[in-house]
Design an enzyme around this catalytic site. Structure first.
Site, PDB file in Angstrom:
ATOM      1  N   GLY A 177       0.942  -1.265   0.035  1.00 11.43           N
ATOM      2  CA  GLY A 177      -0.128  -0.262   0.158  1.00 11.43           C
ATOM      3  C   GLY A 177       0.847   1.174  -0.005  1.00 11.43           C
ATOM      4  N   LEU A 178       0.885   2.090  -1.093  1.00  6.41           N
ATOM      5  CA  LEU A 178       1.926   3.307  -1.137  1.00  6.41           C
ATOM      6  C   LEU A 178       1.261   4.276  -2.346  1.00  6.41           C
ATOM      7  N   GLU A 193      -2.819   6.414  -2.824  1.00  6.92           N
ATOM      8  CA  GLU A 193      -3.874   6.704  -2.394  1.00  6.92           C
ATOM      9  C   GLU A 193      -4.650   7.598  -3.230  1.00  6.92           C
ATOM     10  N   PRO A 194      -5.769   7.799  -2.827  1.00  5.28           N
ATOM     11  CA  PRO A 194      -6.419   8.637  -3.490  1.00  5.28           C
ATOM     12  C   PRO A 194      -6.162   9.786  -3.959  1.00  5.28           C
ATOM     13  N   TRP A 213      -6.523   1.446  -5.342  1.00  8.69           N
ATOM     14  CA  TRP A 213      -5.704   0.617  -6.569  1.00  8.69           C
ATOM     15  C   TRP A 213      -4.458  -0.795  -5.861  1.00  8.69           C
ATOM     16  N   CYS A 246      11.757  -0.470  -3.146  1.00 16.62           N
ATOM     17  CA  CYS A 246      10.905  -1.560  -3.692  1.00 16.62           C
ATOM     18  C   CYS A 246      10.344  -1.315  -5.118  1.00 16.62           C
ATOM     19  N   ARG A 284      -4.490 -16.970 -42.717  1.00 13.46           N
ATOM     20  CA  ARG A 284      -5.316 -16.774 -43.290  1.00 13.46           C
ATOM     21  C   ARG A 284      -5.245 -15.672 -44.333  1.00 13.46           C
ATOM     22  N   GLN A 313       2.640  -6.275 -48.006  1.00 12.49           N
ATOM     23  CA  GLN A 313       4.438  -5.851 -47.453  1.00 12.49           C
ATOM     24  C   GLN A 313       3.607  -4.918 -46.093  1.00 12.49           C
ATOM     25  N   GLU A 362       3.173   1.592 -11.110  1.00 13.53           N
ATOM     26  CA  GLU A 362       4.603   1.106 -10.683  1.00 13.53           C
ATOM     27  C   GLU A 362       5.568   2.319 -11.626  1.00 13.53           C
TER      28      GLU A 362
HETATM   29  P1  TGC Z   1      12.702  12.342  -4.761  1.00 20.55           P
HETATM   30  O1  TGC Z   1      13.314  13.706  -4.344  1.00 20.55           O
HETATM   31  O2  TGC Z   1      13.692  12.224  -5.839  1.00 20.55           O
HETATM   32  O3  TGC Z   1      13.058  11.624  -3.661  1.00 20.55           O
HETATM   33  C1  TGC Z   1      13.014  11.680  -2.081  1.00 20.55           C
HETATM   34  C2  TGC Z   1      14.208   9.683  -1.784  1.00 20.55           C
HETATM   35  O4  TGC Z   1      14.001   9.030  -2.147  1.00 20.55           O
HETATM   36  C3  TGC Z   1      15.272   8.491  -2.926  1.00 20.55           C
HETATM   37  N1  TGC Z   1      14.832   7.532  -4.168  1.00 20.55           N
HETATM   38  C4  TGC Z   1      14.644   6.492  -4.481  1.00 20.55           C
HETATM   39  N2  TGC Z   1      15.507   6.342  -3.870  1.00 20.55           N
HETATM   40  C5  TGC Z   1      15.680   4.259  -4.031  1.00 20.55           C
HETATM   41  N3  TGC Z   1      14.769   3.815  -5.242  1.00 20.55           N
HETATM   42  C6  TGC Z   1      14.177   5.023  -6.246  1.00 20.55           C
HETATM   43  N4  TGC Z   1      14.086   4.482  -8.104  1.00 20.55           N
HETATM   44  C7  TGC Z   1      14.585   6.510  -5.705  1.00 20.55           C
HETATM   45  N5  TGC Z   1      13.367   7.574  -6.219  1.00 20.55           N
HETATM   46  C8  TGC Z   1      14.222   8.466  -5.748  1.00 20.55           C
HETATM   47  C9  TGC Z   1      15.949   9.817  -3.027  1.00 20.55           C
HETATM   48  O5  TGC Z   1      17.360   9.946  -3.383  1.00 20.55           O
HETATM   49  C10 TGC Z   1      15.875  10.397  -1.695  1.00 20.55           C
HETATM   50  O6  TGC Z   1      16.613  10.183  -0.556  1.00 20.55           O
HETATM   51  P2  TGC Z   1      16.751  10.776   0.224  1.00 20.55           P
HETATM   52  O7  TGC Z   1      17.751  10.286   0.839  1.00 20.55           O
HETATM   53  O8  TGC Z   1      17.506  11.810  -0.019  1.00 20.55           O
HETATM   54  O9  TGC Z   1      15.220  10.861   1.067  1.00 20.55           O
HETATM   55  O10 TGC Z   1      11.495  12.755  -4.359  1.00 20.55           O
HETATM   56  P3  TGC Z   1      10.147  13.271  -4.509  1.00 20.55           P
HETATM   57  O11 TGC Z   1       9.014  13.094  -4.343  1.00 20.55           O
HETATM   58  O12 TGC Z   1      10.267  14.756  -5.916  1.00 20.55           O
HETATM   59  O13 TGC Z   1       9.259  12.066  -6.223  1.00 20.55           O
HETATM   60  C11 TGC Z   1       9.884  11.760  -7.155  1.00 20.55           C
HETATM   61  C12 TGC Z   1       9.474  10.645  -7.957  1.00 20.55           C
HETATM   62  C13 TGC Z   1       8.140  11.003  -8.799  1.00 20.55           C
HETATM   63  C14 TGC Z   1      10.193   9.795  -8.820  1.00 20.55           C
HETATM   64  C15 TGC Z   1       9.036   8.827  -7.466  1.00 20.55           C
HETATM   65  O14 TGC Z   1       7.883   9.617  -6.026  1.00 20.55           O
HETATM   66  C16 TGC Z   1       7.640   7.778  -8.148  1.00 20.55           C
HETATM   67  O15 TGC Z   1       8.796   7.026  -8.636  1.00 20.55           O
HETATM   68  N6  TGC Z   1       6.834   8.605  -8.160  1.00 20.55           N
HETATM   69  C17 TGC Z   1       5.611   7.738  -8.696  1.00 20.55           C
HETATM   70  C18 TGC Z   1       4.472   6.596  -8.003  1.00 20.55           C
HETATM   71  C19 TGC Z   1       4.863   5.421  -8.262  1.00 20.55           C
HETATM   72  O16 TGC Z   1       5.845   4.703  -9.324  1.00 20.55           O
HETATM   73  N7  TGC Z   1       3.908   4.507  -7.341  1.00 20.55           N
HETATM   74  C20 TGC Z   1       4.231   3.043  -7.483  1.00 20.55           C
HETATM   75  C21 TGC Z   1       2.958   2.019  -6.326  1.00 20.55           C
HETATM   76  S1  TGC Z   1       3.078   0.646  -6.129  1.00 20.55           S
HETATM   77  C22 TGC Z   1       2.557   0.254  -7.990  1.00 20.55           C
HETATM   78  O17 TGC Z   1       2.137   0.637  -8.292  1.00 20.55           O
HETATM   79  C23 TGC Z   1       2.142  -1.467  -7.851  1.00 20.55           C
HETATM   80  S2  TGC Z   1       1.381  -2.217  -9.003  1.00 20.55           S
HETATM   81  C24 TGC Z   1       2.197  -3.782  -8.353  1.00 20.55           C
HETATM   82  C25 TGC Z   1       1.374  -4.906  -9.893  1.00 20.55           C
HETATM   83  O18 TGC Z   1       0.481  -5.408  -9.976  1.00 20.55           O
HETATM   84  O19 TGC Z   1       2.621  -5.089 -10.481  1.00 20.55           O
HETATM   85  P1  FAD Z   2      -2.065  10.435 -10.864  1.00 17.52           P
HETATM   86  O1  FAD Z   2      -0.005  10.281 -10.737  1.00 17.52           O
HETATM   87  O2  FAD Z   2      -2.958  11.528 -10.584  1.00 17.52           O
HETATM   88  O3  FAD Z   2      -1.628  10.955 -12.709  1.00 17.52           O
HETATM   89  C1  FAD Z   2      -2.282  11.361 -14.181  1.00 17.52           C
HETATM   90  C2  FAD Z   2      -1.544  11.878 -15.260  1.00 17.52           C
HETATM   91  O4  FAD Z   2      -0.831  12.915 -14.621  1.00 17.52           O
HETATM   92  C3  FAD Z   2      -0.891  10.711 -15.437  1.00 17.52           C
HETATM   93  O5  FAD Z   2      -0.816  10.898 -16.744  1.00 17.52           O
HETATM   94  C4  FAD Z   2       0.181  10.877 -14.741  1.00 17.52           C
HETATM   95  O6  FAD Z   2       1.807  10.806 -15.393  1.00 17.52           O
HETATM   96  C5  FAD Z   2       0.617  12.359 -15.072  1.00 17.52           C
HETATM   97  N1  FAD Z   2       1.049  13.294 -14.209  1.00 17.52           N
HETATM   98  C6  FAD Z   2       1.293  13.281 -12.758  1.00 17.52           C
HETATM   99  N2  FAD Z   2       2.903  14.191 -11.691  1.00 17.52           N
HETATM  100  C7  FAD Z   2       3.234  15.097 -13.198  1.00 17.52           C
HETATM  101  C8  FAD Z   2       4.492  15.445 -14.064  1.00 17.52           C
HETATM  102  N3  FAD Z   2       5.010  16.251 -12.322  1.00 17.52           N
HETATM  103  N4  FAD Z   2       4.665  15.688 -14.679  1.00 17.52           N
HETATM  104  C9  FAD Z   2       3.508  15.248 -15.994  1.00 17.52           C
HETATM  105  N5  FAD Z   2       2.839  14.690 -15.881  1.00 17.52           N
HETATM  106  C10 FAD Z   2       2.070  14.353 -14.304  1.00 17.52           C
HETATM  107  N6  FAD Z   2      -0.581   0.986  -6.246  1.00 17.52           N
HETATM  108  C11 FAD Z   2      -0.250   0.339  -5.096  1.00 17.52           C
HETATM  109  O7  FAD Z   2       0.944   1.450  -4.407  1.00 17.52           O
HETATM  110  N7  FAD Z   2      -0.415  -0.606  -5.108  1.00 17.52           N
HETATM  111  C12 FAD Z   2      -0.808  -1.504  -5.871  1.00 17.52           C
HETATM  112  O8  FAD Z   2      -0.685  -2.908  -5.634  1.00 17.52           O
HETATM  113  C13 FAD Z   2      -0.866  -1.171  -6.890  1.00 17.52           C
HETATM  114  N8  FAD Z   2      -1.337  -1.870  -7.846  1.00 17.52           N
HETATM  115  C14 FAD Z   2      -2.787  -1.001  -9.048  1.00 17.52           C
HETATM  116  C15 FAD Z   2      -3.075  -1.911  -9.614  1.00 17.52           C
HETATM  117  C16 FAD Z   2      -4.071  -1.019 -11.102  1.00 17.52           C
HETATM  118  C17 FAD Z   2      -4.658  -2.194 -11.609  1.00 17.52           C
HETATM  119  C18 FAD Z   2      -3.037  -0.184 -11.169  1.00 17.52           C
HETATM  120  C19 FAD Z   2      -3.824   0.355 -12.442  1.00 17.52           C
HETATM  121  C20 FAD Z   2      -2.565   0.647 -10.103  1.00 17.52           C
HETATM  122  C21 FAD Z   2      -1.736   0.465  -9.294  1.00 17.52           C
HETATM  123  N9  FAD Z   2      -1.692   1.101  -8.015  1.00 17.52           N
HETATM  124  C22 FAD Z   2      -0.830  -0.001  -6.786  1.00 17.52           C
HETATM  125  C23 FAD Z   2      -1.100   2.661  -8.467  1.00 17.52           C
HETATM  126  C24 FAD Z   2      -0.557   3.377  -9.389  1.00 17.52           C
HETATM  127  O9  FAD Z   2       1.040   3.176  -8.798  1.00 17.52           O
HETATM  128  C25 FAD Z   2      -0.877   4.446  -9.774  1.00 17.52           C
HETATM  129  O10 FAD Z   2      -2.463   4.455 -10.330  1.00 17.52           O
HETATM  130  C26 FAD Z   2       0.231   5.072 -10.329  1.00 17.52           C
HETATM  131  O11 FAD Z   2       1.300   5.355  -9.967  1.00 17.52           O
HETATM  132  C27 FAD Z   2      -0.424   6.914 -10.778  1.00 17.52           C
HETATM  133  O12 FAD Z   2      -1.137   7.169  -9.915  1.00 17.52           O
HETATM  134  P2  FAD Z   2      -2.720   7.816 -10.508  1.00 17.52           P
HETATM  135  O13 FAD Z   2      -3.155   6.816 -10.695  1.00 17.52           O
HETATM  136  O14 FAD Z   2      -2.948   8.266  -9.098  1.00 17.52           O
HETATM  137  O15 FAD Z   2      -1.968   8.987 -11.135  1.00 17.52           O
END
Ligand code: TGC
Ligand code: FAD
Length: 394
Positions: free
Chosen positions: A137-138, A140-141, A171, A248, A278, A289, A373
């Site tokens: 759980g990372l 939020e709405p 999500w 992670c 087909r 082509q 992700e």
């Molecule tokens: P920022 O200030 O850049 O960084 C904060 C601290 O984190 C460190 N850091 C990392 N460390 C490890 N791995 C990485 N990839 C890292 N990226 C940054 C950074 O060095 C810093 O450390 P410290 O010691 O200085 O505190 O953070 P920011 O708030 O500006 O955000 C950066 C951003 C936008 C890239 C990040 O928040 C991001 O990646 N956003 C996307 C969120 C996301 O991917 N959510 C995924 C949720 S889980 C999911 O979707 C599961 S789906 C699972 C499935 O069904 O397969």
């Molecule tokens: P938003 O962050 O609201 O983004 C909406 C749009 O705005 C996107 O196009 C984005 O690229 C754009 N945007 C946002 N910020 C910027 C910026 N700075 N500059 C330019 N464009 C920007 N999360 C978990 O924690 N655990 C899970 O197990 C998990 N499983 C999931 C399973 C499914 C099926 C789905 C759909 C999602 C899941 N997620 C999970 C959540 C997922 O990680 C988020 O949906 C994703 O990180 C995007 O967040 P959001 O949907 O709130 O979109």
């Protein structure tokens, strides 16, 4: 799906870069997917159900914690083995790969990396065997791409032994049936901490999300915390800050970059076979082509993605893969796969929209994979920041 005739494609003889153990692991996963997944996946998606019988099979092929050491129940394999397993699972369905990704990279990885010895012993062996399932759980709405803004929080319960957790996550893959949740929340100082919340704790609920048109064979839901009393011993002692959950994500994003190659190969394989069978205008459509352009571009992009990911696996084995390199692979490969799915859909004509072929299912699934992700654009900005040194997020 009528029958699973899948044959893998290896245009650049990538198998020569794999060990015999890698190939055995891949064949084991491939055979299991053909036998246990392909015959029922279409029906599961139509019904929007995650077939629970897959859990034991996933554990048996080593898909839960492949790279977690054997002393904690993992398979003790390398990162390329992990990638190959993800590839084979996603060849079957992205929702299946999601379940294994979450269990391995988002639940077992943080417990292994940030957890106490007691936490590792308590949870890891059961997670590896599939006797316990987890979720992460990372999101939020109101905080998806920007998890640092999260409002889920905990404060001291006043007894010195517990904290009180409040907030909600959205999500969340596997939440409707997970036994435990790895939850990221802010402490009283405003620092992000990770803690394990167990099903059955009072005030903790996991409502299912319905009506998805994507990842239908994966259960998705919320995590709701209403004054949940969590033992302090469930907090990870060895991590503080956003780098905890982001660490992670590096592992899960790496697995996705391999996984989607499986979905792309399945679409390409199906389109190639269909193009030879087909007949239109008196010829197989593969003789035109325009069809050849589609197929040639598909195998080119698959081959490029295979090379990118193999190299990333070598770097990861050597602990040299950077988060930005992983972002590049996740973004490139998911885009590659979804583009191939769309082109394969065209080659199948009207048949491409039916469940007789896996194409439309992969295409719809990949719409989630390109968002979770880290979205396509977030990963672009990570690369942009890496190469310029300028942060374009906030
Ligand atoms: P920022 O200030 O850049 O960084 C904060 C601290 O984190 C460190 N850091 C990392 N460390 C490890 N791995 C990485 N990839 C890292 N990226 C940054 C950074 O060095 C810093 O450390 P410290 O010691 O200085 O505190 O953070 P920011 O708030 O500006 O955000 C950066 C951003 C936008 C890239 C990040 O928040 C991001 O990646 N956003 C996307 C969120 C996301 O991917 N959510 C995924 C949720 S889980 C999911 O979707 C599961 S789906 C699972 C499935 O069904 O397969
Ligand atoms: P938003 O962050 O609201 O983004 C909406 C749009 O705005 C996107 O196009 C984005 O690229 C754009 N945007 C946002 N910020 C910027 C910026 N700075 N500059 C330019 N464009 C920007 N999360 C978990 O924690 N655990 C899970 O197990 C998990 N499983 C999931 C399973 C499914 C099926 C789905 C759909 C999602 C899941 N997620 C999970 C959540 C997922 O990680 C988020 O949906 C994703 O990180 C995007 O967040 P959001 O949907 O709130 O979109």
């Amino acid at each position: 799906m009528a029958s699973d005739n899948f044959q893998a494609h290896d245009y650049y003889l990538m198998d020569e870069l794999l060990s015999d153990e890698h190939k055995l692991i891949r064949e084991t996963a491939r055979a299991w997917v053909k036998k246990e997944v392909s015959p029922i996946v279409e029906d599961a998606c139509q019904k929007a159900e995650f077939p629970k019988q897959w859990i034991k099979g996933l554990a048996e092929i080593g898909a839960f914690g492949p790279y977690i050491p054997t002393e904690y129940g993992g398979a003790g394999l390398d990162q390329i083995s992990y990638g190959l397993i993800m590839q084979e699972l996603e060849r079957g369905d992205s929702g299946l790969r999601s379940t294994a990704s979450v269990q391995s990279s988002l639940v077992m990885f943080p417990i292994y990396t940030y957890g106490s010895e007691e936490q590792k012993k308590k949870y890891l062996p059961k997670l590896a065997s599939g006797d316990m399932m987890g979720c992460f759980g990372l999101t939020e709405p109101d905080h998806g791409s920007n998890p640092n803004g999260m409002i889920t929080n905990f404060k001291d319960a006043g007894d010195g032994k517990h904290v009180i957790l409040n907030g909600a996550k959205m999500w969340i893959s596997n939440s409707p049936f997970a036994d435990i949740a790895v939850v990221w929340a802010k402490d009283e100082a405003g620092d992000i901490r990770g803690l394990v919340v167990e099903r059955g704790m009072k005030g903790f609920t996991t409502p299912e999300t319905h009506g998805k048109w994507s990842l239908r064979a994966s259960a998705t839901g919320e995590l709701v915390f209403d004054n949940v009393k969590v033992p302090r011993e469930n907090i990870f002692p060895n991590i503080k800050g956003l780098k905890g959950p982001l660490g992670c994500l590096n592992s899960a994003r790496y697995g996705i970059s391999w996984g989607v190659i499986g979905a792309a190969m399945d679409c390409y394989d199906s389109a190639l076979r269909y193009s030879k069978e087909r007949i239109q205008f008196g010829k197989p459509i593969g003789a035109f082509q325009l069809t050849q352009k589609k197929l040639a571009e598909m195998i080119t992009e698959i081959t490029k993605a295979q090379l990118l990911t193999w190299r990333l696996g070598v770097l990861k084995n050597e602990h040299r893969a950077t988060p930005a390199q992983i972002s590049m692979a996740k973004r490139n490969n998911v885009h590659m796969a979804i583009t191939i799915a769309r082109e394969a859909r065209q080659i199948h004509g009207g048949m491409g929209i039916t469940g007789e072929y896996p194409i439309m299912r992969h295409m719809m699934n990949l719409e989630s994979v390109i968002t979770y992700e880290g979205t396509h654009d977030i990963h672009l900005l990570i690369t942009g920041m890496d190469v310029t040194g300028f942060n374009a997020f906030g």
